[in-house]
Design an enzyme around this catalytic site. Structure first.
Site, PDB file in Angstrom:
ATOM      1  N   GLU A 222      11.207  29.007  -8.253  1.00 35.22           N
ATOM      2  CA  GLU A 222      12.494  29.596  -7.852  1.00 35.22           C
ATOM      3  C   GLU A 222      13.088  28.621  -6.841  1.00 35.22           C
ATOM      4  O   GLU A 222      12.702  28.620  -5.671  1.00 35.22           O
ATOM      5  CB  GLU A 222      12.274  30.981  -7.227  1.00 35.22           C
ATOM      6  CG  GLU A 222      11.571  31.989  -8.134  1.00 35.22           C
ATOM      7  CD  GLU A 222      12.459  32.485  -9.266  1.00 35.22           C
ATOM      8  OE1 GLU A 222      13.689  32.339  -9.180  1.00 35.22           O
ATOM      9  OE2 GLU A 222      11.910  33.020 -10.245  1.00 35.22           O
ATOM     10  N   CYS A 256      19.846  31.352  -1.304  1.00 36.04           N
ATOM     11  CA  CYS A 256      19.773  30.339  -2.363  1.00 36.04           C
ATOM     12  C   CYS A 256      20.895  30.480  -3.380  1.00 36.04           C
ATOM     13  O   CYS A 256      21.304  29.502  -3.988  1.00 36.04           O
ATOM     14  CB  CYS A 256      18.429  30.440  -3.062  1.00 36.04           C
ATOM     15  SG  CYS A 256      18.107  32.087  -3.708  1.00 36.04           S
TER      16      CYS A 256
HETATM   17  N1  LIG Z   1      15.553  30.437  -6.067  1.00 39.09           N
HETATM   18  C1  LIG Z   1      15.173  31.199  -5.070  1.00 39.09           C
HETATM   19  O1  LIG Z   1      14.824  32.372  -5.233  1.00 39.09           O
HETATM   20  C2  LIG Z   1      15.167  30.651  -3.662  1.00 39.09           C
HETATM   21  C3  LIG Z   1      15.013  31.561  -2.617  1.00 39.09           C
HETATM   22  C4  LIG Z   1      15.003  31.076  -1.317  1.00 39.09           C
HETATM   23  C5  LIG Z   1      15.130  29.730  -1.076  1.00 39.09           C
HETATM   24  N2  LIG Z   1      15.308  28.879  -2.108  1.00 39.09           N
HETATM   25  C6  LIG Z   1      15.499  27.453  -1.828  1.00 39.09           C
HETATM   26  O2  LIG Z   1      14.528  27.045  -0.872  1.00 39.09           O
HETATM   27  C7  LIG Z   1      15.065  26.088   0.017  1.00 39.09           C
HETATM   28  C8  LIG Z   1      14.900  26.536   1.430  1.00 39.09           C
HETATM   29  O3  LIG Z   1      13.720  27.248   1.629  1.00 39.09           O
HETATM   30  P1  LIG Z   1      12.466  26.627   2.424  1.00 39.09           P
HETATM   31  O4  LIG Z   1      12.968  25.657   3.456  1.00 39.09           O
HETATM   32  O5  LIG Z   1      11.591  27.737   2.850  1.00 39.09           O
HETATM   33  O6  LIG Z   1      11.793  25.782   1.306  1.00 39.09           O
HETATM   34  P2  LIG Z   1      10.575  24.762   1.458  1.00 39.09           P
HETATM   35  O7  LIG Z   1      10.436  24.199   0.092  1.00 39.09           O
HETATM   36  O8  LIG Z   1      10.713  23.823   2.592  1.00 39.09           O
HETATM   37  O9  LIG Z   1       9.347  25.689   1.814  1.00 39.09           O
HETATM   38  C9  LIG Z   1       8.921  26.679   0.943  1.00 39.09           C
HETATM   39  C10 LIG Z   1       7.427  26.772   1.017  1.00 39.09           C
HETATM   40  O10 LIG Z   1       6.812  25.546   0.636  1.00 39.09           O
HETATM   41  C11 LIG Z   1       5.838  25.140   1.615  1.00 39.09           C
HETATM   42  N3  LIG Z   1       5.872  23.674   1.735  1.00 39.09           N
HETATM   43  C12 LIG Z   1       6.789  22.937   2.407  1.00 39.09           C
HETATM   44  N4  LIG Z   1       6.524  21.620   2.270  1.00 39.09           N
HETATM   45  C13 LIG Z   1       5.436  21.533   1.480  1.00 39.09           C
HETATM   46  C14 LIG Z   1       4.672  20.417   0.955  1.00 39.09           C
HETATM   47  N5  LIG Z   1       5.001  19.157   1.220  1.00 39.09           N
HETATM   48  N6  LIG Z   1       3.620  20.702   0.165  1.00 39.09           N
HETATM   49  C15 LIG Z   1       3.298  21.983  -0.117  1.00 39.09           C
HETATM   50  N7  LIG Z   1       3.973  23.053   0.352  1.00 39.09           N
HETATM   51  C16 LIG Z   1       5.012  22.837   1.148  1.00 39.09           C
HETATM   52  C17 LIG Z   1       6.255  25.834   2.882  1.00 39.09           C
HETATM   53  O11 LIG Z   1       5.130  26.025   3.726  1.00 39.09           O
HETATM   54  C18 LIG Z   1       6.877  27.119   2.398  1.00 39.09           C
HETATM   55  O12 LIG Z   1       5.922  28.142   2.261  1.00 39.09           O
HETATM   56  C19 LIG Z   1      16.523  25.947  -0.409  1.00 39.09           C
HETATM   57  O13 LIG Z   1      16.643  24.830  -1.250  1.00 39.09           O
HETATM   58  C20 LIG Z   1      16.807  27.217  -1.163  1.00 39.09           C
HETATM   59  O14 LIG Z   1      17.861  27.130  -2.071  1.00 39.09           O
HETATM   60  C21 LIG Z   1      15.302  29.298  -3.384  1.00 39.09           C
HETATM   61  C1  LIG Z   2      29.206  54.015  -4.449  1.00 43.33           C
HETATM   62  C2  LIG Z   2      29.964  54.095  -5.743  1.00 43.33           C
HETATM   63  C3  LIG Z   2      29.867  53.102  -6.721  1.00 43.33           C
HETATM   64  C4  LIG Z   2      28.958  52.000  -6.619  1.00 43.33           C
HETATM   65  C5  LIG Z   2      28.970  51.086  -5.652  1.00 43.33           C
HETATM   66  C6  LIG Z   2      28.054  49.969  -5.602  1.00 43.33           C
HETATM   67  C7  LIG Z   2      27.277  49.599  -6.807  1.00 43.33           C
HETATM   68  C8  LIG Z   2      27.925  49.301  -4.465  1.00 43.33           C
HETATM   69  C9  LIG Z   2      27.111  48.150  -4.290  1.00 43.33           C
HETATM   70  C10 LIG Z   2      26.951  47.614  -3.083  1.00 43.33           C
HETATM   71  C11 LIG Z   2      26.159  46.426  -2.904  1.00 43.33           C
HETATM   72  C12 LIG Z   2      25.719  45.639  -4.040  1.00 43.33           C
HETATM   73  C13 LIG Z   2      25.852  46.065  -1.656  1.00 43.33           C
HETATM   74  C14 LIG Z   2      25.192  44.840  -1.335  1.00 43.33           C
HETATM   75  C15 LIG Z   2      23.930  44.712  -1.284  1.00 43.33           C
HETATM   76  C16 LIG Z   2      23.382  43.428  -1.018  1.00 43.33           C
HETATM   77  C17 LIG Z   2      22.165  43.122  -1.323  1.00 43.33           C
HETATM   78  C18 LIG Z   2      21.266  44.147  -1.832  1.00 43.33           C
HETATM   79  C19 LIG Z   2      21.770  41.758  -1.113  1.00 43.33           C
HETATM   80  C20 LIG Z   2      20.709  41.272  -1.638  1.00 43.33           C
HETATM   81  C21 LIG Z   2      20.393  39.909  -1.395  1.00 43.33           C
HETATM   82  C22 LIG Z   2      19.442  39.279  -2.028  1.00 43.33           C
HETATM   83  C23 LIG Z   2      18.614  39.985  -2.992  1.00 43.33           C
HETATM   84  C24 LIG Z   2      19.216  37.889  -1.727  1.00 43.33           C
HETATM   85  C25 LIG Z   2      18.412  37.134  -2.418  1.00 43.33           C
HETATM   86  C26 LIG Z   2      18.241  35.773  -2.050  1.00 43.33           C
HETATM   87  C27 LIG Z   2      17.526  34.911  -2.754  1.00 43.33           C
HETATM   88  C28 LIG Z   2      16.817  35.279  -3.984  1.00 43.33           C
HETATM   89  C29 LIG Z   2      17.419  33.523  -2.352  1.00 43.33           C
HETATM   90  O1  LIG Z   2      17.689  33.102  -1.235  1.00 43.33           O
HETATM   91  C30 LIG Z   2      30.630  53.170  -7.987  1.00 43.33           C
HETATM   92  C31 LIG Z   2      31.368  51.868  -8.201  1.00 43.33           C
HETATM   93  C32 LIG Z   2      29.641  53.370  -9.117  1.00 43.33           C
HETATM   94  C33 LIG Z   2      31.640  54.298  -8.000  1.00 43.33           C
HETATM   95  C34 LIG Z   2      31.167  55.534  -7.356  1.00 43.33           C
HETATM   96  C35 LIG Z   2      30.824  55.281  -5.909  1.00 43.33           C
END
Ligand SMILES: NC(=O)c1ccc[n+]([C@@H]2O[C@H](COP(=O)([O-])OP(=O)(O)OC[C@H]3O[C@@H](n4cnc5c(N)ncnc54)[C@H](O)[C@@H]3O)[C@@H](O)[C@H]2O)c1
Ligand SMILES: CC1=C(/C=C/C(C)=C/C=C/C(C)=C/C=C/C=C(C)/C=C/C=C(C)/C=C/C=C(\C)C=O)C(C)(C)CCC1
Length: 519
Positions: A222, A256
């Site tokens: 990811e 991300c």
């Molecule tokens: N796709 C996704 O769900 C997602 C979610 C969050 C972050 N990210 C991405 O991650 C990056 C930022 O997060 P971060 O700084 O925690 O990432 P990072 O890659 O620096 O670290 C992530 C993990 O890798 C380990 N790590 C770091 N260097 C390492 C090495 N040389 N060898 C082995 N393991 C090592 C760290 O200890 C940590 O647990 C951004 O690019 C972001 O977009 C992606």
């Molecule tokens: C209330 C009524 C309706 C519905 C409304 C809805 C669906 C509202 C939705 C609100 C939201 C989506 C709020 C925001 C939430 C944000 C969240 C949960 C953020 C999550 C972030 C994440 C998971 C980040 C991940 C990051 C990653 C993977 C990497 O860095 C209707 C429209 C149905 C009508 C009746 C009333």
């Protein structure tokens, strides 16, 4: 006294023994029992609930995360995930009848068994330290794996509270936490795993992939962003501004999937900037630094990286721009840039910096989006329906939100993952179970069928081959030019029907199907 446990690196020399014992537990088969998995999941739920306040405190210390955001995106997110899994696990784990099986093969009862992959390593990232570590762990427990979690050392308080919750809630012979940074992770990667699930940067993702390749270990990656938003001249500037500002201020832009740069029709620039200013004022009436809702950059290293990006940009700051190193604060900042090579576009910011690059039309925006990153994690077009469909059909990305910033990623049961260099594999909802599961194909050959299986054994004869072909060969529904052939030609081929008979039978079948679809 906060009650938060200290973050302590795991001694490296203990890592091989710990991993061996977690592997041995998998081979004891206890995680295969559905009841065992359910109890583990449910205990984790209560562990999270009982430690909710400590998690909120930990995320506040690590990232200045507001209570609201920690509750929404970490605590309640993971607890909901567990309830969802607990309610659906029996259905996910059940053997499935295999699809697309010819009548002749039905006698062998083909089915798919959902086997756990084995002992898995989960490596988490710092930005959503709880969700991005426990989300995969919930999947691993559900699938019947044993697991070692290595949280990110950059969010040490969250890492420590997770270790406490896991130690208190889960069977320690099956699930454990190893704390540390590069040396500890390297020691972990030296062990043999049945799967490595990694969240983080593409640079480290590459190290993981190379190491895993040495032992043919499957991986889920990811990875990071450089995600484009596109605003056409038909977009609603108020909606675009509000929604994109939300996507870049949640967790102070350390997300991300948030947009890394915005390609905007040059006619829209003044209206968009006006609305951005209004939205920023609405979100943080006393300014972002004074708001309890706005987070901080995780550490000084990341703060300085972001500062350097902004300092090196040749663009014009049109909104925000203030920083406070002592508080790790960076204001939501909009910068109008004029080149793809600008530091704010060329790298993933992973912070509250919002470069906008004016373009002449949608065609140019799509061309640039594909040029900057062929396969980003997300893409966010704002415009009319036709324009947004055009963006979808002429780009690739892990996911997409039309008319919004990363809405798709806030739906907890929608599979989430990248494509190409933004990652491989997906999880969340049912996909979290599947990503740690091997779909094992199984048949059972009945004894009574032996006489009919005679044709597979030597000595081979032409008669046996013809019998086999008659039973087995599929009739093509395409001609030599690659065109699909119509009903008449198909029936002719299938039953050797001639002229009018084939036309009549085809018309009859068509009429029947039309009537049925109207019912
Ligand atoms: N796709 C996704 O769900 C997602 C979610 C969050 C972050 N990210 C991405 O991650 C990056 C930022 O997060 P971060 O700084 O925690 O990432 P990072 O890659 O620096 O670290 C992530 C993990 O890798 C380990 N790590 C770091 N260097 C390492 C090495 N040389 N060898 C082995 N393991 C090592 C760290 O200890 C940590 O647990 C951004 O690019 C972001 O977009 C992606
Ligand atoms: C209330 C009524 C309706 C519905 C409304 C809805 C669906 C509202 C939705 C609100 C939201 C989506 C709020 C925001 C939430 C944000 C969240 C949960 C953020 C999550 C972030 C994440 C998971 C980040 C991940 C990051 C990653 C993977 C990497 O860095 C209707 C429209 C149905 C009508 C009746 C009333």
């Amino acid at each position: 006294m906060s009650g938060l446990p200290p973050f302590e690196h795991t001694p490296i020399d203990t890592i091989p023994t710990t991993v061996n014992s977690i592997q041995a537990s998998f081979l004891s088969h206890k995680t295969r029992q559905l009841d065992f998995r359910l109890v583990q999941l449910r205990k984790l739920y209560w562990g999270l609930k009982d430690n909710k306040d400590l998690i909120i405190e930990a995320c506040k210390r690590d990232l200045g995360k507001s209570t609201f955001e920690t509750y929404l995106t970490e605590v309640s997110w993971c607890m909901n995930d567990i309830v969802f899994m607990s309610k659906n696990l029996a259905r996910f784990a059940k053997d499935e009848p295999a699809e697309d099986i010819a009548l002749t093969n039905k006698f062998f009862g083909p089915r798919i068994r959902k086997d756990p992959l084995g002992t898995v390593l989960i490596i988490g990232a710092y930005n959503f330290p709880i969700q991005l570590s426990l989300g995969p762990l919930i999947g691993a427990i559900s699938a019947g794996c044993t697991a070692v979690l290595k949280p990110s050392e950059s969010s040490p308080n969250a890492a420590a509270i997770m270790q406490k919750i896991i130690a208190e809630s889960l069977d320690p012979s099956c699930f454990t936490v190893i704390q540390g940074a590069i040396p500890e992770t390297t020691a972990l990667l030296d062990q043999k795993w049945d799967k490595i699930f990694y969240t983080g940067s593409a640079t480290v993702g590459t190290i993981i992939a190379k190491k895993a390749a040495e032992t043919l270990t499957p991986i889920t990656l990811e990875l990071g962003g450089r995600n484009p938003a596109i605003i056409t001249k038909h977009a609603d500037p108020k909606l675009a501004a509000r929604r994109l500002l939300w996507a870049k201020t949640l967790n102070a832009g350390q997300v991300c999937v948030s947009q890394n740069f915005t390609l905007i029709d040059k006619e829209m620039v003044p209206a968009f900037l006006k609305e951005m200013k209004i939205s920023l004022q609405e979100f943080y009436p006393q300014g972002a630094q004074k708001s309890p809702d706005y987070g901080r950059i995780v550490n000084l290293k990341q703060f300085q990286r972001l500062k350097k990006m902004l300092d090196e940009s040749r663009g014009k700051i049109v909104l925000g721009g203030t920083m406070d190193e002592s508080d790790l604060f960076i204001e939501p900042t909009v910068v109008q840039v004029d080149s793809l090579s600008d530091s704010l576009v060329a790298e993933e910011s992973f912070g509250p910096l919002m470069p906008i690059l004016p373009v002449t039309d949608l065609g140019e925006a799509i061309k640039i989006a594909n040029q900057v990153h062929e396969t980003p994690l997300g893409i966010y077009p704002f415009g009319n329906q036709q324009e947004m469909e055009k963006v979808l059909s002429q780009t690739r990305s892990g996911g997409a939100s039309l008319n919004d910033g990363f809405f798709h990623a806030s739906i907890p049961t929608l599979p989430f993952g990248g494509v190409g260099s933004s990652g491989q594999g997906a999880y969340r909802g049912k996909a979290s179970f599947e990503v740690f599961t091997h779909r094992r194909s199984i048949t059972k050959t009945p004894a009574w069928i032996e006489g009919m299986l005679d044709i597979r054994y030597p000595p081979y004869t032409l008669k046996k081959q013809q019998k086999f072909a008659g039973m087995n060969d599929l009739k093509p529904d395409f001609d030599r030019e690659g065109r699909t052939i119509g009903w008449v030609a198909w029936l002719r081929g299938l039953f050797g029907m001639k002229g009018l008979a084939a036309v009549l039978v085809a018309a009859g079948i068509k009429l029947y199907l039309q009537r049925r679809s109207k019912l």
